[in-house]
Design a protein around this motif. Structure first.
Motif, PDB file in Angstrom:
ATOM      1  N   LEU A   1       0.816  -1.210   0.000  1.00  0.00           N
ATOM      2  CA  LEU A   1       0.000   0.000   0.000  1.00  0.00           C
ATOM      3  C   LEU A   1       0.854   1.266   0.000  1.00  0.00           C
ATOM      4  CD1 LEU A   1      -2.839  -1.033   2.460  1.00  0.00           C
ATOM      5  CD2 LEU A   1      -2.987  -0.769  -0.017  1.00  0.00           C
ATOM      6  N   VAL A   2       1.940   1.252   0.744  1.00  0.00           N
ATOM      7  CA  VAL A   2       2.838   2.414   0.761  1.00  0.00           C
ATOM      8  C   VAL A   2       3.480   2.601  -0.611  1.00  0.00           C
ATOM      9  CG1 VAL A   2       4.959   3.336   1.768  1.00  0.00           C
ATOM     10  CG2 VAL A   2       3.231   2.313   3.246  1.00  0.00           C
TER      11      VAL A   2
ATOM     12  N   ARG B   1       2.255   1.682  -3.450  1.00  0.00           N
ATOM     13  CA  ARG B   1       1.212   2.147  -4.362  1.00  0.00           C
ATOM     14  C   ARG B   1       0.936   3.632  -4.187  1.00  0.00           C
ATOM     15  NH1 ARG B   1      -4.345  -0.825  -4.090  1.00  0.00           N
ATOM     16  NH2 ARG B   1      -5.326   1.200  -3.842  1.00  0.00           N
ATOM     17  N   LYS B   2       0.936   4.097  -2.938  1.00  0.00           N
ATOM     18  CA  LYS B   2       0.733   5.529  -2.690  1.00  0.00           C
ATOM     19  C   LYS B   2       1.910   6.352  -3.212  1.00  0.00           C
ATOM     20  CE  LYS B   2      -3.115   5.876  -0.303  1.00  0.00           C
ATOM     21  NZ  LYS B   2      -4.208   6.769  -0.593  1.00  0.00           N
ATOM     22  N   LEU B   3       3.113   5.849  -3.062  1.00  0.00           N
ATOM     23  CA  LEU B   3       4.288   6.588  -3.520  1.00  0.00           C
ATOM     24  C   LEU B   3       4.360   6.695  -5.039  1.00  0.00           C
ATOM     25  CD1 LEU B   3       7.092   5.336  -1.098  1.00  0.00           C
ATOM     26  CD2 LEU B   3       6.090   7.610  -1.213  1.00  0.00           C
TER      27      LEU B   3
ATOM     28  N   GLY C   1       1.749   6.467  -7.044  1.00  0.00           N
ATOM     29  CA  GLY C   1       0.555   7.121  -7.548  1.00  0.00           C
ATOM     30  C   GLY C   1      -0.342   6.253  -8.393  1.00  0.00           C
TER      31      GLY C   1
END
Length: 60
Positions: free
Chosen positions: A52-53, A55-57, A59
């Motif tokens: 998840l981290v 994926r957030k980084l 974008g």
């Protein structure tokens, strides 16, 4: 993204496993089994967290 997630896993897993071990020790469990269980739980729970981290980084 898998490469980033695997690099993040090494950091996140050690942090989560360490937090689990500290929680177990502060709860008064000092035998080997609860300490290993907390470390293993932290390592397993770090897999989706690192994904998840990552994926957030990225974008995506």
């Amino acid at each position: 993204m898998f490469r980033l997630a695997s690099m993040l896993y090494s950091i996140i897993a050690s942090a989560m496993a360490g937090a689990g071990v500290i929680a177990v020790l502060s709860a008064g469990y000092v035998s080997l089994t609860p300490i290993l269980a907390a470390a293993a739980a932290g390592a397993v729970l770090a897999v989706p967290v690192s994904y998840l981290v990552a994926r957030k980084l990225t974008g995506s």
